[in-house]
Design an enzyme around this catalytic site. Structure first.
Site, mmCIF file in Angstrom:
data_model
loop_
_atom_site.group_PDB
_atom_site.id
_atom_site.type_symbol
_atom_site.label_atom_id
_atom_site.label_comp_id
_atom_site.label_asym_id
_atom_site.label_seq_id
_atom_site.Cartn_x
_atom_site.Cartn_y
_atom_site.Cartn_z
ATOM 1 N N GLY A 199 0.246 2.367 4.314
ATOM 2 C CA GLY A 199 1.770 2.082 4.395
ATOM 3 C C GLY A 199 1.898 1.790 6.218
ATOM 4 O O GLY A 199 0.864 1.544 6.844
ATOM 5 N N CYS A 230 -1.480 -5.961 5.988
ATOM 6 C CA CYS A 230 -1.817 -5.581 7.510
ATOM 7 C C CYS A 230 -3.150 -6.015 8.384
ATOM 8 O O CYS A 230 -3.183 -5.932 9.541
ATOM 9 C CB CYS A 230 -1.964 -3.862 7.199
ATOM 10 S SG CYS A 230 -2.995 -3.318 5.961
ATOM 11 N N GLU A 273 -4.387 4.422 6.398
ATOM 12 C CA GLU A 273 -4.430 3.277 6.830
ATOM 13 C C GLU A 273 -2.938 2.644 7.013
ATOM 14 O O GLU A 273 -2.257 2.325 5.996
ATOM 15 C CB GLU A 273 -5.183 2.300 5.251
ATOM 16 C CG GLU A 273 -5.618 1.017 5.722
ATOM 17 C CD GLU A 273 -4.780 -0.071 5.552
ATOM 18 O OE1 GLU A 273 -3.992 -0.558 6.669
ATOM 19 O OE2 GLU A 273 -4.666 -0.756 4.525
#
Length: 483
Positions: free
Chosen positions: A234, A290, A256
């Site tokens: 997140g 991401c 992560e």
């Protein structure tokens, strides 16, 4: 009436204390289902159930655990169409992405960790310079991987199948038990995963799923004294808060977090390859990923052509209903997130960026859509270049030479995945080694799913994927004896 989902705690389907909240289709804005709102006590009960189940599960053989994971993979693959339709409805992903990159990858990850790997490996005998009795000697040594214990898995909304599977499967393979807290926007897929694991024969308490919009749900799952490790995907801001709690309890972490990937494009690059790779930011999860190359650094000799070709590529992409086979760009996850992405585009204008294409809301009857947007003439100090937007927005910054390109790429708070495009392979590898990122793609945005995955700086802590995930969800114990 659309079904109301129960929690999964201790092997039982439990009615939530806090009622339910509506899960909305980001494309059609209809109700997909009703997700449960767990109370703090129910979350703590899930953690306690995982703690009780840990001993027996950790003592099962790797072969037994692998068999459960293999059966789960088969069940997920067998229900691919059903599960993909739910993933599409919850996330707004195109149907092809939901099938291949969400449910398909989840099944593949369970199959991957159904492969039994050695739980221990021998270390050659060591010659002690000074042994415990004050003299040198030969000692035998064995390093053994032990499960960490109870793992809280907090997963992201952009992929409710692959992301949880990437946590649950290796954690279970190593003998851990899990409490999964899915994102509130699309938790229903994770409950289907729990059903598949239950059908595959996972014992009660080994897998628990609790959800809710309240921050208290996640806080309880992190703070519980029964939890030994937290695996989180997140935002960096939330990850920092979780890390503070883990630090106080000396809990293991796998984080992560955010990314603002630099794509360094040199004058000698294959522009077709670069445009196709960078263009995935517009299409893949509508930029809600991401690892996307959202920050393009283009050498001046190729800058104008790259901007022109990226703009043409973005305009060519069909934005619309993700159920249609020719749709490439679906909606973002929610109306509030659409507003956030649009606010960044407007901020870019105010900062002096040129909106080459996009920037407007597509004229569609429903859904939370953002047009693929390209911002040019950017500088590295602009917020649209420095902050994670998490949408189909690409910013382009010019640079003069290799030194400046590397300096600009590294001038960021993030360091997850960067990219280099160059016809000079030796230069591409040289530059890759200088980039402060957990991974670097050379002339590609593809991933090797056995390569370690994780970030430098504010992009995270730890590495997973492939055999690295088995290390991430284990502790190493050393056993020595006299030779």
């Amino acid at each position: 009436m659309t079904a109301r989902q129960s929690l999964f705690v201790g092997g039982s389907w439990v009615e939530p204390d806090g009622g339910h909240h509506e899960v909305i289709d980001p494309a059609g804005e209809q109700t997909v289902g009703w997700a449960p709102e767990a109370s703090r006590d129910q979350v703590l009960a899930a953690c306690a159930a995982a703690r009780e189940a840990f001993g027996p599960w950790s003592r099962t053989s790797p072969e037994e655990r692998a068999a459960v994971l293999g059966r789960a993979a088969g069940i997920i693959a067998g229900r691919l169409t059903e599960y993909a339709e739910l993933a599409r409805a919850e996330t707004g992903a195109t149907l092809g992405t939901a099938r291949g990159m969400q449910v398909g990858v989840a099944a593949a990850r369970f199959r991957r960790y159904a492969r039994v790997e050695p739980a221990e490996w021998a270390i050659p005998p060591q010659i002690n310079e000074a042994g415990p009795m004050g003299k040198a000697g030969v000692m035998g040594a064995l390093a053994v991987r032990q499960p960490v214990g109870v793992v809280t898995c907090i997963t992201s909304y952009n992929n409710p199948w692959a992301n949880p599977a990437g946590k649950i499967a290796p954690a279970l393979a190593m003998g851990n038990t899990v409490v999964v807290k899915p994102a509130p926007q699309d938790p229903l897929s994770v409950y289907r995963m729990a059903e598949a694991l239950e059908a595959a024969g996972v014992p009660p308490g080994v897998v628990n799923v609790v959800s809710g919009r309240s921050t208290g749900v996640g806080e309880a799952a992190v703070e519980s004294p029964d939890v030994d490790m937290v695996s989180f995907t997140g935002s960096t801001a939330v990850g920092q808060r979780i890390a503070e709690v883990c630090g106080r309890g000396m809990k293991r972490q796998l984080m992560e977090l955010g990314g603002k990937g630099a794509a360094v494009v040199f004058d000698d690059a294959d522009l077709g390859s670069a445009v196709a790779g960078i263009g995935t930011t517009f299409s893949f999860y509508s930029g809600q990923i991401c690892t996307a190359p959202t920050r393009v650094l283009a050498q001046r000799g190729v800058y104008d052509r790259l901007v022109e070709q990226l703009a043409s590529y973005a305009r060519w992409l069909k934005v619309g209903d993700p159920r249609e086979p020719d749709t490439v760009v679906g909606p973002v996850i929610s109306a509030s997130h659409r507003d956030r992405v649009e606010s960044y585009v407007e901020l870019g204008r105010k900062e002096g960026a040129v909106v080459v294409t996009g920037g407007e809301r597509p004229d569609l009857p429903s859904g939370f859509y953002v047009a693929p947007t390209l911002l040019a003439d950017c500088t590295n100090d602009m917020r649209v270049v420095r902050e994670e937007i998490f949408g189909p927005v690409v910013a382009v910054v010019p640079f003069d030479d290799e030194e400046e390109g590397v300096a600009l790429a590294n001038d960021t708070d993030y360091g997850l995945i960067d990219y280099v495009w160059s016809g000079d392979v030796a230069r591409a590898f040289r530059v890759a080694r200088r980039l402060r990122a957990g991974g670097v793609g050379i002339n590609t945005v593809g991933r090797n799913m056995e390569a370690p995955f994780g970030g430098f700086k504010r992009s995270g802590v730890g590495r997973d994927v492939g055999s690295y995930a088995l290390h991430a969800y284990s502790e190493v114990q050393a056993i020595v004896w006299p030779g």
